[in-house]
Scaffold this motif. Structure first.
Motif, mmCIF file in Angstrom:
data_model
loop_
_atom_site.group_PDB
_atom_site.id
_atom_site.type_symbol
_atom_site.label_atom_id
_atom_site.label_comp_id
_atom_site.label_asym_id
_atom_site.label_seq_id
_atom_site.Cartn_x
_atom_site.Cartn_y
_atom_site.Cartn_z
ATOM 1 N N SER A 30 54.375 49.153 72.924
ATOM 2 C CA SER A 30 54.864 48.767 71.615
ATOM 3 C C SER A 30 56.376 48.680 71.523
ATOM 4 O O SER A 30 56.912 48.312 70.490
ATOM 5 C CB SER A 30 54.370 49.778 70.568
ATOM 6 N N LYS A 32 60.027 47.363 71.594
ATOM 7 C CA LYS A 32 60.569 46.035 71.402
ATOM 8 C C LYS A 32 61.636 45.727 72.445
ATOM 9 O O LYS A 32 62.299 46.610 72.958
ATOM 10 C CB LYS A 32 61.169 45.908 70.002
ATOM 11 N N THR A 33 61.790 44.458 72.745
ATOM 12 C CA THR A 33 62.812 44.036 73.681
ATOM 13 C C THR A 33 64.195 44.387 73.141
ATOM 14 O O THR A 33 64.478 44.215 71.971
ATOM 15 C CB THR A 33 62.738 42.511 73.886
ATOM 16 N N THR A 67 59.368 40.944 73.437
ATOM 17 C CA THR A 67 58.783 41.454 72.201
ATOM 18 C C THR A 67 57.445 40.816 71.868
ATOM 19 O O THR A 67 56.511 41.492 71.417
ATOM 20 C CB THR A 67 59.755 41.218 71.025
ATOM 21 N N ASN A 68 57.298 39.509 72.108
ATOM 22 C CA ASN A 68 56.092 38.803 71.690
ATOM 23 C C ASN A 68 55.000 38.760 72.752
ATOM 24 O O ASN A 68 54.050 37.988 72.634
ATOM 25 C CB ASN A 68 56.440 37.369 71.280
ATOM 26 N N ASP A 69 55.114 39.590 73.794
ATOM 27 C CA ASP A 69 54.119 39.583 74.863
ATOM 28 C C ASP A 69 52.942 40.482 74.498
ATOM 29 O O ASP A 69 53.011 41.708 74.628
ATOM 30 C CB ASP A 69 54.757 40.046 76.172
ATOM 31 N N LYS A 70 51.844 39.878 74.062
ATOM 32 C CA LYS A 70 50.661 40.625 73.654
ATOM 33 C C LYS A 70 49.837 41.106 74.846
ATOM 34 O O LYS A 70 48.935 41.927 74.694
ATOM 35 C CB LYS A 70 49.783 39.758 72.743
ATOM 36 N N ASP A 222 63.451 35.585 76.494
ATOM 37 C CA ASP A 222 62.258 35.844 75.675
ATOM 38 C C ASP A 222 61.038 35.008 76.052
ATOM 39 O O ASP A 222 60.034 35.036 75.337
ATOM 40 C CB ASP A 222 62.559 35.645 74.183
ATOM 41 N N LEU A 224 57.601 34.105 78.011
ATOM 42 C CA LEU A 224 56.539 34.856 78.676
ATOM 43 C C LEU A 224 56.394 34.449 80.134
ATOM 44 O O LEU A 224 56.150 35.287 81.007
ATOM 45 C CB LEU A 224 55.210 34.626 77.962
ATOM 46 N N ASP A 229 56.313 29.468 76.951
ATOM 47 C CA ASP A 229 55.320 30.347 76.334
ATOM 48 C C ASP A 229 53.921 29.752 76.247
ATOM 49 O O ASP A 229 53.008 30.398 75.742
ATOM 50 C CB ASP A 229 55.771 30.718 74.908
ATOM 51 N N ARG A 339 52.849 36.488 84.275
ATOM 52 C CA ARG A 339 53.960 36.654 83.343
ATOM 53 C C ARG A 339 55.194 37.161 84.095
ATOM 54 O O ARG A 339 55.077 37.881 85.078
ATOM 55 C CB ARG A 339 53.588 37.631 82.230
#
Length: 363
Positions: A30, A32-33, A67-70, A222, A224, A229, A339
């Motif tokens: 969880s 963040k970058t 941050t947006n890497d699920k 940023d 992926l 992305d 990734r």
């Protein structure tokens, strides 16, 4: 000189008995970058690029999961700020042809081809570990095998890995196979010691984890993947697993197993196969606490060399190095390691059918 670890058999034994690795657990972190824009220094090297290598200009970047890497795993976090100096890097993974030239000139024998010494091996195992049958203690390596039906538990790696006696770099699928016609495939079944021996012969070294990730990112803040992305175009950029893993590979990317190097587009630094095809050795020890230690400094780390010692919180006996890039076995259901920030830990004394390397050179 790059350090060669003393451990040469322990990890191999655990592979034979457990056929397991500790790194593809799909835990979602969880953190963040860190807030820092990537920057690349436009600085020319003091020498021409050696044949087959490209110049990677130094610069700053955020290492670790964006941050947006699920799909990121917990050991890709926390992200932290890093700066690296420029270096040359092989434009593709070391091939069978290149490794064959090294073996021809030096007579080198890889770890997978050497007789296993039980007396040496047991020194590095828990006291009282029983000796396996002599039929098992034979030179060989791990070869991938598809399963006949769906696999409900993707943490049981023994379902698709087989210890195959006689498998090595020149016999990638076992004693009855060869690399004829596969000269441009990446060399596999390479233990760390083998990669270091090649580096010494070539006058090169292995990349640090930070160098590898910086080179793969190629200035794409940023992102992926090295192309951006968009996961829907994965088959156009990387050799990975499409279909149900490990039952059926639909081969949407054109290959079921290894692909010849440079089969897919290069990244913005001119590097091929920085996603998929084969995992690649780095020189860093795998340490579960290392990313946190760097992040806690709250400063940009200059040319990090990795942890000073290996440590895996989930396996206290493990002595492992970091590998990067993913392989032809990576799928969305199984760690998605194509990734940029993906990383895995593996024993330095063991090679596998999906593990190779590339070299770097500091000017």
């Amino acid at each position: 000189m790059i350090r060669i670890p003393k451990l040469k058999f322990g990890g191999l034994f655990f592979f034979i008995l457990l056929i397991a690795s500790s790194s593809c657990k799909k835990n979602i972190g969880s953190t963040k970058t860190a807030e820092l824009k990537d920057s690349v220094e436009v600085k020319a090297p003091s020498m021409e690029a050696p044949e087959g290598m490209v110049w990677i200009p130094g610069g700053n970047f955020v290492q670790g999961a964006v941050t947006n890497d699920k799909m990121a795993m917990s050991h890709e976090r926390p992200a932290h700020r890093v700066s690296v100096d420029g270096f040359f890097m092989d434009e593709h993974e070391v091939t069978n042809a290149q490794f064959a030239e090294f073996v021809k000139e030096t007579g080198y024998v890889t770890v997978a081809e050497r007789k296993i010494d039980w007396e040496e091996m047991k020194k590095q195992l828990p006291e009282g570990t029983p000796k396996p049958h002599d039929s098992i203690l034979q030179p060989g390596s791990l070869v991938f095998k598809k399963t006949k039906s769906s696999v409900p538990n993707l943490y049981d790696y023994s379902q698709w890995w087989e210890w195959r006696i006689g498998a090595d770099w020149s016999h990638p699928s076992g004693p009855n196979s060869s690399i004829d016609g596969k000269e441009n495939d990446p060399v596999v079944h390479i233990a760390l010691e083998d990669a270091l021996a090649y580096c010494k012969w070539a006058g090169r070294r292995l990349p640090t984890e930070a160098e590898w990730e910086y080179a793969a990112r190629a200035g794409k803040t940023d992102a992926l993947f090295f192309w951006g992305d968009d996961i829907d175009v994965l088959q156009n950029y990387a050799n990975s697993w499409e279909g149900e893993f490990p039952v059926n590979n639909s081969q949407e990317d054109g290959y079921e197993r290894l692909a010849p190097v440079m089969s897919y587009p290069k990244n913005d630094f001119g590097l091929y196969d920085m996603a998929g095809n084969v995992w690649e050795w780095t020189n860093d020890w795998y340490n579960s606490n290392y990313y946190t230690e760097l992040a806690n400094k709250n400063e940009t780390t200059k040319n990090p060399k990795g942890a000073t010692k290996a440590f895996n919180a989930s396996n206290p006996y493990a002595i492992e190095k970091v590998i990067k890039g993913g392989s032809f076995l990576c799928s969305a259901s199984y760690c998605a390691s194509y990734r940029i920030s993906a990383r895995m830990a593996t024993s330095p004394d063991s090679g596998m059918e999906h593990l190779g390397f590339r070299t770097v050179l500091s000017p």
